[in-house]
Scaffold this active site. Structure first.
Site, PDB file in Angstrom:
ATOM      1  N   LEU A 101       0.852  -1.182   0.000  1.00 60.51           N
ATOM      2  CA  LEU A 101       0.000   0.000   0.000  1.00 60.51           C
ATOM      3  C   LEU A 101       0.892   1.236   0.000  1.00 60.51           C
ATOM      4  CD1 LEU A 101      -2.761  -0.877   2.657  1.00 60.51           C
ATOM      5  CD2 LEU A 101      -2.971  -0.928   0.163  1.00 60.51           C
ATOM      6  N   ASP A 102       0.393   2.330  -0.588  1.00 63.19           N
ATOM      7  CA  ASP A 102       1.121   3.592  -0.557  1.00 63.19           C
ATOM      8  C   ASP A 102       1.235   4.091   0.880  1.00 63.19           C
ATOM      9  OD1 ASP A 102       1.126   3.454  -3.318  1.00 63.19           O
ATOM     10  OD2 ASP A 102      -0.638   4.749  -3.536  1.00 63.19           O
ATOM     11  N   ILE A 103       2.151   5.014   1.103  1.00 62.31           N
ATOM     12  CA  ILE A 103       2.401   5.523   2.448  1.00 62.31           C
ATOM     13  C   ILE A 103       1.159   6.166   3.067  1.00 62.31           C
ATOM     14  CG2 ILE A 103       3.272   7.756   1.604  1.00 62.31           C
ATOM     15  CD1 ILE A 103       5.319   7.653   3.934  1.00 62.31           C
ATOM     16  N   HIS A 184      -0.541   2.718  -8.389  1.00 62.62           N
ATOM     17  CA  HIS A 184      -1.515   3.731  -7.947  1.00 62.62           C
ATOM     18  C   HIS A 184      -2.853   3.581  -8.673  1.00 62.62           C
ATOM     19  CE1 HIS A 184       1.817   6.726  -6.501  1.00 62.62           C
ATOM     20  NE2 HIS A 184       1.728   5.639  -5.746  1.00 62.62           N
TER      21      HIS A 184
END
Length: 231
Positions: A101-103, A184
């Site tokens: 997962l993105d930050i 994304h």
């Protein structure tokens, strides 16, 4: 397993350094100091370093984590804290995220040291579904669900996205299920239809749903049923 290899794994050091620690009388097996780096370690042995027990690992490990914002899913990042911070497990550095997962994205992260198992989650060939709770900047358009069901064109990509399912909860909150893992992807899908994601939370991977009892930063082992569901 050789004692020096086990100590090296546990301490995250080289075999040479592990051997030096063993020869320095810092390692015990079943309460006895062992100075032989080649000592054959058995599963039933109790090992300690400076009096602190070291747990032996038997077989692969599988966990679910409720990831909070501000942490990255890589195991080593010089600029940001990683999700390994939350995992109070022996040799936690050997675990990796099966689908990152993105930050700034929260929710379900699966952590394992079983590379084949995680490949079945991340490989495009297996079409593993992921469900996200999405908060949008603008009210969702009436035709967005139909567009996602047909596939949309992402910026700088040739192929349309695979059919995705959109459930509208409120005008600015939706639940999206996708079967791909492009870079994304969720944010770019909404950008493709003129909207913007302001919050993103993963609820499900395949048949594994985030445990509602886990607060952000908490984790638990997967059940046998959850582990077997991937495949």
């Amino acid at each position: 397993m050789r004692l020096d290899k086990f100590i090296a794994q546990q301490l995250g050091v080289s075999r040479a350094i592990a051997g030096r620690e063993i020869r320095g009388n810092r390692v015990t097996v079943d309460g006895d100091i062992i100075k032989n780096a080649a000592f054959k370690l058995l599963p039933e042995h109790a090992v300690a370093y400076d009096g602190n027990p070291l747990a032996q690992q038997h077989g692969p490990r599988y966990f679910m984590l409720n990831k909070p914002q501000g942490y990255v899913c890589s195991t080593d990042d010089p600029d940001h804290p990683t999700v390994l911070y939350f995992l109070d497990e022996p040799v936690a550095y050997k675990l990796h995220a099966a689908g990152r997962l993105d930050i700034d994205t929260t929710g379900l992260v699966l952590m394992t040291d079983d590379g084949q198992w995680s490949h079945r989650i991340t490989s495009p060939r297996h079409h593993c579904e992921k469900t996200y709770l999405v908060t949008l900047e603008s009210p969702v358009a009436d035709d967005t669900a139909a567009q996602f069901a047909k596939g949309v064109q992402l910026h700088n990509e040739k192929d349309l996205t695979k059919p995705a399912t959109l459930e509208v909860i409120t005008p600015v909150q939706v639940r999206l299920t996708i079967s791909e893992g492009r870079y994304h992807q969720v944010k770019r899908m909404f950008a493709a239809v003129g909207n913007r994601v302001v919050e993103l939370h993963r609820e499900r991977i395949g048949a594994i749903t985030l445990d509602e009892n886990l607060a952000p930063g908490e984790y638990r082992p997967l059940t046998e049923e959850e582990i077997a569901s991937v495949g």
